[in-house]
Write a protein that holds these residues in place. Structure first.
Motif, mmCIF file in Angstrom:
data_model
loop_
_atom_site.group_PDB
_atom_site.id
_atom_site.type_symbol
_atom_site.label_atom_id
_atom_site.label_comp_id
_atom_site.label_asym_id
_atom_site.label_seq_id
_atom_site.Cartn_x
_atom_site.Cartn_y
_atom_site.Cartn_z
ATOM 1 N N GLY A 96 0.812 -1.207 0.000
ATOM 2 C CA GLY A 96 0.000 0.000 0.000
ATOM 3 C C GLY A 96 0.847 1.258 0.000
ATOM 4 N N ARG A 97 0.159 2.399 0.106
ATOM 5 C CA ARG A 97 0.851 3.686 0.055
ATOM 6 C C ARG A 97 0.331 4.581 1.175
ATOM 7 N NH1 ARG A 97 -2.256 6.991 -4.853
ATOM 8 N NH2 ARG A 97 -4.207 7.271 -3.687
ATOM 9 N N LEU A 98 1.118 5.611 1.467
ATOM 10 C CA LEU A 98 0.733 6.610 2.459
ATOM 11 C C LEU A 98 1.321 7.944 2.024
ATOM 12 C CD1 LEU A 98 -0.603 7.291 5.176
ATOM 13 C CD2 LEU A 98 1.573 6.753 6.276
ATOM 14 N N ARG A 99 0.460 8.979 1.944
ATOM 15 C CA ARG A 99 0.891 10.317 1.520
ATOM 16 C C ARG A 99 0.659 11.278 2.682
ATOM 17 N NH1 ARG A 99 -3.331 10.563 -3.115
ATOM 18 N NH2 ARG A 99 -4.478 9.762 -1.320
ATOM 19 N N VAL A 100 1.763 11.853 3.172
ATOM 20 C CA VAL A 100 1.720 12.665 4.391
ATOM 21 C C VAL A 100 2.266 14.057 4.102
ATOM 22 C CG1 VAL A 100 2.575 12.897 6.754
ATOM 23 C CG2 VAL A 100 1.982 10.633 5.862
ATOM 24 N N GLY A 101 1.587 15.065 4.628
ATOM 25 C CA GLY A 101 2.070 16.436 4.527
ATOM 26 C C GLY A 101 2.293 17.020 5.910
ATOM 27 N N ALA A 102 3.095 18.081 5.983
ATOM 28 C CA ALA A 102 3.352 18.749 7.262
ATOM 29 C C ALA A 102 3.729 20.197 7.003
ATOM 30 C CB ALA A 102 4.467 18.053 8.035
ATOM 31 N N PHE A 103 3.401 21.071 7.968
ATOM 32 C CA PHE A 103 3.831 22.469 7.851
ATOM 33 C C PHE A 103 5.332 22.533 8.128
ATOM 34 C CE2 PHE A 103 2.153 21.913 12.169
ATOM 35 C CZ PHE A 103 3.172 22.418 12.965
ATOM 36 N N PRO A 104 6.021 23.600 7.682
ATOM 37 C CA PRO A 104 7.486 23.599 7.658
ATOM 38 C C PRO A 104 8.182 23.266 8.973
ATOM 39 C CG PRO A 104 6.680 25.375 6.303
ATOM 40 C CD PRO A 104 5.475 24.788 6.973
ATOM 41 N N THR A 105 7.780 23.885 10.092
ATOM 42 C CA THR A 105 8.535 23.612 11.320
ATOM 43 C C THR A 105 8.278 22.215 11.858
ATOM 44 O OG1 THR A 105 6.809 24.798 12.557
ATOM 45 C CG2 THR A 105 8.814 26.019 12.020
ATOM 46 N N ALA A 106 7.156 21.602 11.485
ATOM 47 C CA ALA A 106 6.952 20.197 11.860
ATOM 48 C C ALA A 106 7.914 19.292 11.102
ATOM 49 C CB ALA A 106 5.513 19.773 11.585
ATOM 50 N N GLY A 107 8.401 19.792 9.953
ATOM 51 C CA GLY A 107 9.365 19.031 9.185
ATOM 52 C C GLY A 107 10.785 19.140 9.697
ATOM 53 N N ALA A 108 11.008 19.996 10.700
ATOM 54 C CA ALA A 108 12.360 20.149 11.241
ATOM 55 C C ALA A 108 12.806 18.902 11.993
ATOM 56 C CB ALA A 108 12.420 21.366 12.158
ATOM 57 N N GLU A 109 11.914 18.332 12.790
ATOM 58 C CA GLU A 109 12.290 17.168 13.581
ATOM 59 C C GLU A 109 11.161 16.159 13.719
ATOM 60 O OE1 GLU A 109 14.455 16.097 17.867
ATOM 61 O OE2 GLU A 109 13.902 18.167 17.398
ATOM 62 N N LEU A 110 9.940 16.645 13.957
ATOM 63 C CA LEU A 110 8.825 15.729 14.207
ATOM 64 C C LEU A 110 8.596 14.774 13.047
ATOM 65 C CD1 LEU A 110 6.330 14.655 15.659
ATOM 66 C CD2 LEU A 110 5.047 16.618 14.775
ATOM 67 N N LEU A 111 8.424 15.310 11.846
ATOM 68 C CA LEU A 111 8.121 14.441 10.713
ATOM 69 C C LEU A 111 9.267 13.484 10.385
ATOM 70 C CD1 LEU A 111 5.778 13.843 8.820
ATOM 71 C CD2 LEU A 111 6.806 15.388 7.153
ATOM 72 N N PRO A 112 10.532 13.935 10.337
ATOM 73 C CA PRO A 112 11.602 12.974 10.100
ATOM 74 C C PRO A 112 11.655 11.848 11.136
ATOM 75 C CG PRO A 112 12.415 15.204 9.786
ATOM 76 C CD PRO A 112 11.045 15.328 10.377
ATOM 77 N N CYS A 113 11.433 12.190 12.402
ATOM 78 C CA CYS A 113 11.432 11.150 13.451
ATOM 79 C C CYS A 113 10.312 10.142 13.220
ATOM 80 C CB CYS A 113 11.281 11.786 14.832
ATOM 81 S SG CYS A 113 12.726 12.692 15.404
#
Length: 311
Positions: A95-112
């Motif tokens: 399957g697949r999963l498509r996830v978006g995030a606002f910029p500062t959430a991409g600083a650490e939260l999303l990569p983790c």
């Protein structure tokens, strides 16, 4: 003509392969009479003609049976493929999963969260993107994202989405190292009323500063800078001050000082994982929600992320 079941097609193929009703019944775990009924039902659904000639020892395909063979094989293969794909979705082996995030959430939260998700479910095709909350919500509406990490920063309407609360993050003000307030533990924004501000929008109401605007404070936005990394560069150069949310606090460059903003001036910002309302979340979405919460807990244990996370 009647309906055709995949069970009767599978029985047909097994009888054709083995040349025997009895052998097919044994292989499939049915009685011989059950196999005979399935073949009779299939013959009726196909127009009534025989699909097998009954011989003294076993059976043989008729001309109609031989014509049906490739279609029966294709139908059974497609159903088996669909069953396999659905099982993979349920078991997170595909399957697949498509996830978006606002910029500062991409600083650490999303990569983790992405790292943790991929370690647990490596066969799910995961794609991420960064964008403003309002853009992400629009992409949820058009089925271009399955989940979006969003905030209530700019007053974007969130009530038409399923919201999964992640954390309430506090705010810091980023100051150049030589700023008179740079060694303080906490500041009131009124103390920075005469400073030049760096913001993502010329209208503070559409930025992180919207919750701070009041009778005693309105920031003087001099530099409009969208990206939070660039904002730090402006701050470090002494060109102004900026708000930095806690999710990005541990990624701030060393020549920028962070000072906590009094909670009465800027309340904690709510961060959510948003999914489309009325749409059943896939197992991959449910699993990613779990990894987001695990990432939040890990960050809170070792960083400035002092907001209250959702359990």
């Amino acid at each position: 003509m009647g309906d055709v079941s995949t069970g009767s097609l599978a029985a047909f193929l097994e009888v054709a392969r083995l040349g025997s009703f009895t052998s097919a019944a044994q292989t499939l775990g049915y009685t011989q009479s059950a196999i005979s009924r399935q073949i009779s039902a299939l013959e009726g659904a196909m127009g009534g003609g025989p699909l097998f000639d009954r011989l003294p020892r076993g059976v043989r395909l008729t001309e109609a049976g031989r014509a049906l063979m490739p279609y029966a094989e294709a139908a059974v293969e497609r159903v088996d493929a669909a069953r396999h794909e659905l099982n993979a979705l349920r078991e997170l082996t595909g399957g697949r999963l498509r996830v978006g995030a606002f910029p500062t959430a991409g600083a650490e939260l999303l990569p983790c969260a992405v790292t943790l998700f991929r370690s647990r479910y490596p066969e799910v095709k995961l794609r991420t993107e960064e964008n403003l909350t309002r853009v992400q919500l629009a992409r949820l509406d058009t089925d271009e994202l399955d989940l979006a990490v969003v905030s209530d920063t700019a007053g974007d309407p969130l009530d038409s989405y399923e919201l999964h609360h992640l954390v309430d993050e506090s705010m810091y003000v980023a100051l150049p190292d030589e700023h008179p307030l740079a060694r303080r533990r906490q500041v009131r924004l009124v103390e920075l009323a005469d400073d030049d501000w760096i913001s993502g929008s010329p209208q503070p109401e559409r930025s992180l500063l919207h919750a701070a605007i009041g009778e005693t404070f309105r920031p003087r936005v001099v530099h409009v800078v969208a990206e939070w990394i660039a904002k730090q560069g402006y701050v470090a150069a002494g060109l102004g001050v900026a708000l930095i949310p806690a999710l990005a606090a541990d990624c701030v460059r060393p020549d920028v000082r962070l000072v906590a903003v009094h909670e009465d001036d800027v309340p904690a910002r709510a961060v959510y994982a948003a999914t489309p309302q009325g749409r059943s979340p896939s197992p991959a979405v449910e699993a990613f929600l779990g990894t987001l919460r695990a990432a939040i807990d890990g960050m809170a244990a070792q960083s400035r992320l002092s907001g209250k996370s959702a359990k």
